[in-house]
Design an enzyme around this catalytic site. Structure first.
Site, PDB file in Angstrom:
ATOM      1  N   ASP A 191       0.908  -1.145   0.000  1.00  0.00           N
ATOM      2  CA  ASP A 191       0.000   0.000   0.000  1.00  0.00           C
ATOM      3  C   ASP A 191       0.947   1.194   0.000  1.00  0.00           C
ATOM      4  OD1 ASP A 191      -1.384   2.286   0.959  1.00  0.00           O
ATOM      5  OD2 ASP A 191      -3.003   0.956   1.581  1.00  0.00           O
ATOM      6  N   HIS A 192       0.963   1.947  -1.081  1.00  0.00           N
ATOM      7  CA  HIS A 192       2.042   2.942  -1.203  1.00  0.00           C
ATOM      8  C   HIS A 192       1.950   4.038  -0.135  1.00  0.00           C
ATOM      9  CE1 HIS A 192      -0.813   5.487  -3.505  1.00  0.00           C
ATOM     10  NE2 HIS A 192      -0.020   6.477  -3.196  1.00  0.00           N
ATOM     11  N   HIS A 254      -5.739   2.864   1.658  1.00  0.00           N
ATOM     12  CA  HIS A 254      -4.974   4.017   2.156  1.00  0.00           C
ATOM     13  C   HIS A 254      -5.576   4.630   3.431  1.00  0.00           C
ATOM     14  CE1 HIS A 254      -3.163   3.401  -1.596  1.00  0.00           C
ATOM     15  NE2 HIS A 254      -3.859   4.233  -2.332  1.00  0.00           N
TER      16      HIS A 254
HETATM   17  C1  BG6 Z   1      -4.116   5.399  -5.693  1.00  0.00           C
HETATM   18  C2  BG6 Z   1      -5.500   5.604  -6.226  1.00  0.00           C
HETATM   19  O1  BG6 Z   1      -4.028   4.191  -4.992  1.00  0.00           O
HETATM   20  O2  BG6 Z   1      -3.796   6.486  -4.814  1.00  0.00           O
HETATM   21  C3  BG6 Z   1      -5.591   6.921  -6.971  1.00  0.00           C
HETATM   22  O3  BG6 Z   1      -5.823   4.537  -7.109  1.00  0.00           O
HETATM   23  C4  BG6 Z   1      -5.140   8.057  -6.087  1.00  0.00           C
HETATM   24  O4  BG6 Z   1      -6.892   7.162  -7.452  1.00  0.00           O
HETATM   25  C5  BG6 Z   1      -3.804   7.749  -5.450  1.00  0.00           C
HETATM   26  O5  BG6 Z   1      -5.021   9.204  -6.909  1.00  0.00           O
HETATM   27  C6  BG6 Z   1      -3.457   8.780  -4.388  1.00  0.00           C
HETATM   28  O6  BG6 Z   1      -2.139   8.605  -3.987  1.00  0.00           O
HETATM   29  P1  BG6 Z   1      -1.290   9.831  -3.443  1.00  0.00           P
HETATM   30  O7  BG6 Z   1       0.014   9.232  -3.044  1.00  0.00           O
HETATM   31  O8  BG6 Z   1      -1.182  10.837  -4.558  1.00  0.00           O
HETATM   32  O9  BG6 Z   1      -2.068  10.372  -2.281  1.00  0.00           O
END
Ligand code: BG6
Length: 529
Positions: A191-192, A254
């Site tokens: 989960d990034h 997230h």
């Molecule tokens: C991704 C979603 O996992 O996370 C996207 O699929 C979203 O829709 C993105 O834009 C948001 O990531 P970050 O790091 O820009 O908050």
């Protein structure tokens, strides 16, 4: 990764990293830049190689040439040409269809050659940068050809990235299929959000500081607000987004990471399962929403036309690959409760959406009022004076808001902020958010990766919402203008409880003007920005 970590961290294990879907965006935007950063920090082994595998017609030479051209576009700082050459010398490419057994034989041969050339000790790290429909197929094919085996001290790990299914049943099915070939220890579900410094800092902040813990409970905390707002629209991902929507795309993954790290009990150690057990406990303690709760405590929205950075932008329904009558939500707000001793009766309000007023992700902890309003005759903008905001992105940091006396001969209270600012206090870093995750995978440390049970518990918690929303399709979409803070129902959700969403941006401005008024408060350890 902080300097301290680098000073003591061992170099990553030797390995071949196989990137499935190597010709896609992730490789050039995130993975290669992250590997470059790891190398610069001295954390990547000399015994390392990359094998890209994708359907696009290329060979090793043309893949290297492509990356060579693209790297300049995606690196945010100049890369030492010698270091880049080091990478180019150990990047290979295999063209093939993910279904084709012959392609896996070519892949196996290429891995063997890379292993021989670079002494990677037979360790393998497969990164599945592909859509989730291919996860099981690729793992199955890798298993059939012997590329998932762990023997004679060699390790094999597989990274997969969300979405892990599209509901509870599909997530369970995926976990089942992966575990027919791999052990749970071999599966690294990314989960990034867990790669973000401020998210990792949440644990340090909570568990390495004794002053936080006594306040971190229902006695002192009134409620928690978690916001993940994006100013961009759906961009080029209309086709995918139509099948997902804001709830599935952001919440069980997230937002729940932020929720669990905020709410979890202290783990007994920093071992992967000790930490993940505590996160999982929170997911299991989420109060199950009844259909009635779904109607009262959830809000969905879809953006109409409006503006982004002063430019006129189209409604979601007019975006490419989106149905003109689409009922997919691009905004969601939820009120959740955690049924445990620490959080009884403390609501957690979550909201996320696209084309909102500002790109900002944060956790705001609203503390209760003082038990007795001693200064009730003194005007103050907000009597709930104490709030802590953990700024996840951008402008990473933590700020505390509290009341202070405005200097002068009458009693007047102002609200001021005390800030910790990542960039100011630690310097700017070039992190892509993937460095730590790739490194941890090479080291076999799964603390920041999701376990199967956590993924399933996340889906289980939102399943009632999916069901009710499916049964009662949204009416009145679009219901918020691009560039706003979402539908009015999201405000009403808070107002019904006598609360309000934090006015992100405005509050910082207020604190600044209080600061101007309280110029004399500034001294050593000044309290305001
Ligand atoms: C991704 C979603 O996992 O996370 C996207 O699929 C979203 O829709 C993105 O834009 C948001 O990531 P970050 O790091 O820009 O908050």
């Amino acid at each position: 990764m902080t300097q301290n970590q680098t000073d003591t961290a061992p170099i990553g294990s030797p390995c071949v990293m196989v990137i499935f879907g190597a010709s896609g965006d992730l490789t050039k935007r995130k993975l290669i830049p992250a590997l470059i950063n790891l190398k610069q920090e001295g954390l990547l082994s000399e015994q390392f190689a990359i094998v890209g595998f994708a359907f696009d017609q290329m060979n090793t030479d043309s893949f290297r040439a492509l990356l060579n051209e693209e790297i300049t576009k995606f690196e945010d700082h100049p890369v030492d040409p010698k270091l880049w050459q080091w990478f180019l010398d150990r990047i290979y490419y295999v063209q093939g269809d993910f279904k084709d057994p012959a392609a896996y034989q070519r892949l196996k041969d290429q891995i063997a050659e890379a292993d021989k050339n670079h002494g990677t000790q037979g360790n393998l790290f497969h990164y599945l940068a592909v859509s989730f429909e291919f996860f099981s197929l690729i793992v199955q094919k890798l298993g059939e050809i012997g590329l998932t085996k762990e023997e004679n001290g060699k390790w094999t790990r597989v990274i997969v990235e969300k979405p892990f299914g599209h509901d509870l049943a599909s997530a369970q099915q995926l976990n089942k299929e992966l575990k027919e070939i791999l052990t749970e220890k071999q599966i690294f579900r990314i989960d990034h959000y867990l790669g973000k410094e401020t998210v990792q800092n949440l644990m340090v902040f909570r568990f390495a500081n004794s002053m936080i813990e006594p306040l971190w409970n229902r006695t002192y905390i009134d409620h928690v607000q978690i916001t993940a707002a994006e100013s961009v629209g759906v961009e080029h991902r209309g086709a995918f987004y139509e099948t997902a929507g804001a709830l599935k795309d952001m919440v069980p993954n997230h937002l729940f990471q932020l929720l669990t790290l905020t709410a979890m009990e202290p783990p007994i150690s920093f071992e992967p399962d000790a930490v993940r057990d505590k996160q999982a406990e929170i997911l299991h303690a989420l109060q199950i929403l009844t259909p009635e709760d779904v109607l009262h405590n959830t809000v969905r929205g879809q953006y109409g036309e409006g503006s982004e950075d002063g430019q006129k932008v189209p409604a979601y329904r007019n975006e490419p690959n989106v149905s003109p009558t689409s009922n997919t939500e691009t905004f969601v707000a939820l009120k959740l409760k955690i049924d445990n001793w620490r959080w009884g009766d403390v609501p957690f309000y979550l909201r996320t959406g696209k084309r909102l007023a500002k790109r900002v992700t944060e956790i705001a902890i609203q503390f209760r009022r003082t038990p007795f309003m001693l200064f009730r005759k003194t005007p103050i903008k907000d009597p709930r004076t104490n709030r802590m905001v953990i700024h996840i992105q951008p402008d990473e940091g933590i700020s505390w808001r509290f009341a202070a006396k405005v200097p002068g001969s009458v009693m007047k209270l102002g609200l001021v902020n005390m800030d910790f600012d990542y960039a100011r206090d630690f310097g700017k870093s070039h992190s892509t958010g993937y460095e730590r995750l790739l490194y941890d995978c090479m080291m076999g440390d799964a603390t920041l990766f999701q376990r199967a049970d956590m993924v399933e518990a996340g889906w289980a918690a939102i399943e009632p919402i999916i069901d009710v929303w499916k049964a009662l399709p949204a009416r009145g979409f679009p219901n918020y203008a691009s560039g706003s803070w979402g539908p009015k129902e999201a405000d009403e959700l808070m107002q019904r409880d006598g609360r309000a969403w934090r006015k992100i941006g405005e509050e910082e401005e207020d604190a600044k003007s209080s600061a101007t008024a309280t110029e004399n408060l500034k001294g050593p350890g000044a309290m305001t920005k």
